[in-house]
Structure formats: structure tokens, C-alpha cells
Write a protein that holds these residues in place. Structure first.
Motif, PDB file in Angstrom:
ATOM      1  N   ARG A 126       0.840  -1.201   0.000  1.00  0.00           N
ATOM      2  CA  ARG A 126       0.000   0.000   0.000  1.00  0.00           C
ATOM      3  C   ARG A 126       0.871   1.245   0.000  1.00  0.00           C
ATOM      4  O   ARG A 126       1.905   1.298   0.678  1.00  0.00           O
ATOM      5  CB  ARG A 126      -0.897  -0.019   1.232  1.00  0.00           C
ATOM      6  CG  ARG A 126      -1.798   1.202   1.390  1.00  0.00           C
ATOM      7  CD  ARG A 126      -2.547   1.121   2.699  1.00  0.00           C
ATOM      8  NE  ARG A 126      -3.326   2.328   2.971  1.00  0.00           N
ATOM      9  CZ  ARG A 126      -3.477   2.851   4.179  1.00  0.00           C
ATOM     10  NH1 ARG A 126      -2.925   2.269   5.225  1.00  0.00           N
ATOM     11  NH2 ARG A 126      -4.195   3.946   4.337  1.00  0.00           N
ATOM     12  N   CYS A 128       0.668   5.455   0.599  1.00  0.00           N
ATOM     13  CA  CYS A 128       0.002   6.700   0.984  1.00  0.00           C
ATOM     14  C   CYS A 128       0.836   7.842   0.441  1.00  0.00           C
ATOM     15  O   CYS A 128       2.044   7.912   0.695  1.00  0.00           O
ATOM     16  CB  CYS A 128      -0.107   6.822   2.507  1.00  0.00           C
ATOM     17  SG  CYS A 128      -1.229   5.643   3.271  1.00  0.00           S
ATOM     18  N   GLN A 141      -4.564  12.502  -8.523  1.00  0.00           N
ATOM     19  CA  GLN A 141      -5.559  11.437  -8.374  1.00  0.00           C
ATOM     20  C   GLN A 141      -5.974  10.892  -9.739  1.00  0.00           C
ATOM     21  O   GLN A 141      -6.070   9.676  -9.939  1.00  0.00           O
ATOM     22  CB  GLN A 141      -6.775  11.992  -7.641  1.00  0.00           C
ATOM     23  CG  GLN A 141      -7.857  10.981  -7.341  1.00  0.00           C
ATOM     24  CD  GLN A 141      -7.739  10.434  -5.937  1.00  0.00           C
ATOM     25  OE1 GLN A 141      -7.322   9.298  -5.771  1.00  0.00           O
ATOM     26  NE2 GLN A 141      -8.092  11.224  -4.942  1.00  0.00           N
ATOM     27  N   ARG A 145      -5.180   7.073 -11.139  1.00  0.00           N
ATOM     28  CA  ARG A 145      -6.269   6.191 -11.568  1.00  0.00           C
ATOM     29  C   ARG A 145      -6.118   5.827 -13.044  1.00  0.00           C
ATOM     30  O   ARG A 145      -6.418   4.698 -13.448  1.00  0.00           O
ATOM     31  CB  ARG A 145      -7.628   6.848 -11.316  1.00  0.00           C
ATOM     32  CG  ARG A 145      -7.867   7.266  -9.866  1.00  0.00           C
ATOM     33  CD  ARG A 145      -7.766   6.110  -8.884  1.00  0.00           C
ATOM     34  NE  ARG A 145      -7.901   6.592  -7.501  1.00  0.00           N
ATOM     35  CZ  ARG A 145      -7.017   6.361  -6.546  1.00  0.00           C
ATOM     36  NH1 ARG A 145      -5.911   5.659  -6.805  1.00  0.00           N
ATOM     37  NH2 ARG A 145      -7.206   6.814  -5.327  1.00  0.00           N
ATOM     38  N   ASP A 150      -6.108   1.709  -7.900  1.00  0.00           N
ATOM     39  CA  ASP A 150      -7.285   2.173  -7.177  1.00  0.00           C
ATOM     40  C   ASP A 150      -6.897   2.636  -5.782  1.00  0.00           C
ATOM     41  O   ASP A 150      -5.715   2.584  -5.387  1.00  0.00           O
ATOM     42  CB  ASP A 150      -8.357   1.087  -7.121  1.00  0.00           C
ATOM     43  CG  ASP A 150      -7.895  -0.182  -6.411  1.00  0.00           C
ATOM     44  OD1 ASP A 150      -6.952  -0.114  -5.594  1.00  0.00           O
ATOM     45  OD2 ASP A 150      -8.477  -1.249  -6.667  1.00  0.00           O
ATOM     46  N   GLU A 151      -7.891   3.086  -4.998  1.00  0.00           N
ATOM     47  CA  GLU A 151      -7.624   3.661  -3.684  1.00  0.00           C
ATOM     48  C   GLU A 151      -7.138   2.633  -2.680  1.00  0.00           C
ATOM     49  O   GLU A 151      -6.576   2.987  -1.646  1.00  0.00           O
ATOM     50  CB  GLU A 151      -8.878   4.368  -3.159  1.00  0.00           C
ATOM     51  CG  GLU A 151     -10.088   3.473  -2.951  1.00  0.00           C
ATOM     52  CD  GLU A 151     -10.879   3.248  -4.235  1.00  0.00           C
ATOM     53  OE1 GLU A 151     -11.892   2.528  -4.171  1.00  0.00           O
ATOM     54  OE2 GLU A 151     -10.479   3.790  -5.289  1.00  0.00           O
ATOM     55  N   ARG A 152      -7.342   1.348  -2.948  1.00  0.00           N
ATOM     56  CA  ARG A 152      -6.834   0.326  -2.041  1.00  0.00           C
ATOM     57  C   ARG A 152      -5.316   0.210  -2.135  1.00  0.00           C
ATOM     58  O   ARG A 152      -4.661  -0.159  -1.162  1.00  0.00           O
ATOM     59  CB  ARG A 152      -7.478  -1.030  -2.343  1.00  0.00           C
ATOM     60  CG  ARG A 152      -8.960  -1.110  -1.998  1.00  0.00           C
ATOM     61  CD  ARG A 152      -9.563  -2.396  -2.512  1.00  0.00           C
ATOM     62  NE  ARG A 152      -9.485  -2.471  -3.977  1.00  0.00           N
ATOM     63  CZ  ARG A 152      -9.904  -3.509  -4.694  1.00  0.00           C
ATOM     64  NH1 ARG A 152     -10.437  -4.555  -4.086  1.00  0.00           N
ATOM     65  NH2 ARG A 152      -9.796  -3.486  -6.014  1.00  0.00           N
ATOM     66  N   THR A 153      -4.772   0.529  -3.305  1.00  0.00           N
ATOM     67  CA  THR A 153      -3.321   0.476  -3.508  1.00  0.00           C
ATOM     68  C   THR A 153      -2.670   1.824  -3.251  1.00  0.00           C
ATOM     69  O   THR A 153      -1.618   1.903  -2.610  1.00  0.00           O
ATOM     70  CB  THR A 153      -3.002   0.012  -4.943  1.00  0.00           C
ATOM     71  OG1 THR A 153      -3.595  -1.274  -5.164  1.00  0.00           O
ATOM     72  CG2 THR A 153      -1.497  -0.081  -5.166  1.00  0.00           C
ATOM     73  N   GLU A 155      -3.492   5.679  -1.800  1.00  0.00           N
ATOM     74  CA  GLU A 155      -4.375   6.656  -1.151  1.00  0.00           C
ATOM     75  C   GLU A 155      -3.741   8.037  -1.244  1.00  0.00           C
ATOM     76  O   GLU A 155      -2.605   8.236  -0.805  1.00  0.00           O
ATOM     77  CB  GLU A 155      -4.598   6.298   0.312  1.00  0.00           C
ATOM     78  CG  GLU A 155      -5.493   7.302   1.037  1.00  0.00           C
ATOM     79  CD  GLU A 155      -5.655   7.009   2.522  1.00  0.00           C
ATOM     80  OE1 GLU A 155      -6.385   7.771   3.197  1.00  0.00           O
ATOM     81  OE2 GLU A 155      -5.038   6.034   3.001  1.00  0.00           O
ATOM     82  N   ILE A 157      -3.619  11.701   0.036  1.00  0.00           N
ATOM     83  CA  ILE A 157      -3.984  12.455   1.231  1.00  0.00           C
ATOM     84  C   ILE A 157      -3.680  13.925   0.977  1.00  0.00           C
ATOM     85  O   ILE A 157      -2.543  14.278   0.642  1.00  0.00           O
ATOM     86  CB  ILE A 157      -3.215  11.961   2.464  1.00  0.00           C
ATOM     87  CG1 ILE A 157      -3.434  10.455   2.658  1.00  0.00           C
ATOM     88  CG2 ILE A 157      -3.624  12.737   3.712  1.00  0.00           C
ATOM     89  CD1 ILE A 157      -2.539   9.839   3.717  1.00  0.00           C
ATOM     90  N   HIS A 172      -5.283   7.175   8.971  1.00  0.00           N
ATOM     91  CA  HIS A 172      -5.004   6.465   7.724  1.00  0.00           C
ATOM     92  C   HIS A 172      -4.456   5.059   7.940  1.00  0.00           C
ATOM     93  O   HIS A 172      -4.127   4.375   6.964  1.00  0.00           O
ATOM     94  CB  HIS A 172      -4.046   7.290   6.866  1.00  0.00           C
ATOM     95  CG  HIS A 172      -4.549   8.679   6.583  1.00  0.00           C
ATOM     96  ND1 HIS A 172      -5.505   8.949   5.630  1.00  0.00           N
ATOM     97  CD2 HIS A 172      -4.268   9.874   7.178  1.00  0.00           C
ATOM     98  CE1 HIS A 172      -5.772  10.242   5.618  1.00  0.00           C
ATOM     99  NE2 HIS A 172      -5.037  10.828   6.546  1.00  0.00           N
TER     100      HIS A 172
END
Length: 259
Positions: A126, A128, A141, A145, A150-153, A155, A157, A172
Motif C-alpha cells: 500500500r 500513501c 488522483q 487512476r 485504485d484507492e486500495r493500492t 491513497e 492524502i 489512515h
């Protein structure tokens, strides 16, 4: 009023300075003056223009092609202050060696570094990534994408790093990070490294990689990393992104714990 004779006497010195610093003058023109002028003439920020170029030329879902398309934009169209392909290969190699599960990026900008990092993550890892400018975070963002993450991989902030770092654990779920990539304000490097230490966000053996430590430079950060006793420090010398004649480098820090 300066006489012609005095002006002619200084002409060789002026020519010498122009020749010696021509690459830096070109950088000033491409990265600052030309970008500012195009922003005013088009009413569209440079990063939005880069994203429109991506939409027209990049293959969606292919992070390597997204990065190479951004490289073509930066070499041939307008300069973007990203890590770039030369130093990017060093970052990718360090990622492959460490295989980190929890990665933190400080300074997302238009998403180049985030795509580079995400492309090198092992399965289930992951990232952040923190960006203080909401407009840049919005572009990043979309770029991330578009590259297929995606947001699981990944994030994204939004917020100043000095405010985000203290709440990474609670808000987080980032208890500690194995790999940190710094590419935000160079004056923030030392402050944010010490914040990561004080909030115990560096896992044992964590790697911290910082861009542009030689140009424009982060001397206080380097001095601290080399002298505090908490890191093994190495500088990988390379060139400034998209300007091969300007020396630059990446700092690689291995966290060994409290000195």
C-alpha cells in the motif's frame, strides 16, 4: 553613466558567465518563465495541460506508458518537476531490493512519483501519498487512476505534510512505514524526517529516499542524516530531471534506530 570602454571590459566576463550557467538559465526559462507565461495565456495550469496530453497519448492501465508519456511531455513540451526517468530507475531499483509493504510519499505533485512507486510495489502493498496543494492532488488522483491503481493500492492524502504526518496512524492506518520517498519542499525534508521519528512511523530498517538533495539542495537534511547516528546514508549522484547537464542526486537513508 557607464562608458563604452568599461562596458567592453566586462563583456568577456558576461559571456563567460552566460556560457558557464547556460543550462541553469535554460532551466529558469523552461521551468518558471515559460510555464508562467503559458498559464496566463491559456488560463489552464501546466499540470492540467500535462494531464490532457496524457489522455490523448497514454495507454490507460499501463503505468510504464503513463510515465514515459509524462517524460515525453517534459522533454518536448513543458518542464514538470518530477523525479524523472534517470533518478526514477534508482528509486525503482531500491524498491525492488526492499520490497516494502507500507510506502509513504511526501510531495505528490502531478502523480509521477506515485505511479512510479505503485508500479514497483509487491502484491498487497500500500502507498500513501501526501500533497499539500488541493489542485495538484486532484490532478495526481486522475493520473494515478489512469495508470490503473485504485484507492486500495494508492491513497492520496490532501494536506500539509506537517499536519498529515502526526495523524497517519489514527486516520489512515499507517502504523509504520518501510519506505519513504520525499519529493516536496526541500526545506521541509529535515522537519518531516524528525516528525516521522518522533511519531515512530519508521519501521526498523526502513528506507528513506529524498530527491533533489544536491540541486536545489537539502544541506541541513543531509548533515543531520549523516551525523545523528540513526541512519546509514548514501547519496546517489545523477542529473536533474530532464536536464542532464545539471548535477543532482538522491539521498538513500537506512534507518537503524535511535542513535
Amino acid at each position: 553613466m557607464v562608458s563604452p570602454a568599461i562596458a567592453l571590459a566586462f563583456l568577456p566576463l558576461l559571456l563567460t558567465l552566460l556560457i558557464r550557467y547556460r543550462h541553469y538559465l535554460r532551466l529558469l526559462y523552461r521551468a518558471v518563465l515559460a510555464a508562467w507565461l503559458r498559464d496566463r495565456l491559456t488560463g489552464v495550469p501546466r499540470e492540467h495541460r500535462a494531464f490532457q496530453y496524457l489522455l490523448a497519448h497514454a495507454v490507460p492501465g499501463d503505468p510504464r506508458h503513463v510515465l514515459s508519456t509524462l517524460d515525453r511531455w517534459s522533454y518536448g513540451c513543458e518542464h514538470l518537476p518530477s523525479v524523472g526517468p534517470v533518478k526514477g530507475r534508482i528509486v525503482s531499483r531500491l524498491l525492488a531490493e526492499r520490497a516494502p509493504r507500507r510506502v509513504l510519499e511526501l510531495g505528490t505533485h502531478c502523480g509521477y512519483g506515485a505511479v512510479l512507486l505503485a508500479a514497483g510495489l509487491p502484491p498487497g502493498a500500500r502507498l500513501c501519498t501526501v500533497e499539500g496543494n488541493p489542485q495538484l492532488a486532484s490532478v495526481a488522483q486522475k493520473v494515478i487512476r489512469l495508470a490503473g491503481f485504485d484507492e486500495r493500492t494508492v491513497e492520496v492524502i490532501v494536506g500539509p505534510s506537517e499536519e498529515v504526518i502526526p495523524r497517519l496512524r489514527e486516520r489512515h492506518g499507517l502504523a509504520a512505514t518501510d519506505f519513504v520517498f520525499m519529493d516536496h519542499g526541500k526545506r521541509c525534508y529535515l522537519r518531516d524526517l524528525r516528525l516521522l521519528e518522533s511519531h515512530r512511523l519508521l519501521a526498523p530498517g526502513a528506507t528513506v529516499v529524498a530527491d533533489n538533495v544536491l540541486f536545489p539542495g537539502a544541506p541541513r537534511f543531509l548533515q543531520y542524516a549523516k551525523s545523528c547516528g540513526r541512519y546509514r546514508c548514501r547519496v546517489h549522484r545523477a542529473s536533474l530531471e530532464y536536464f542532464p547537464a545539471i548535477p543532482d542526486g538522491l539521498a538513500e537513508l537506512r534507518y537503524t534506530g535511535d542513535g
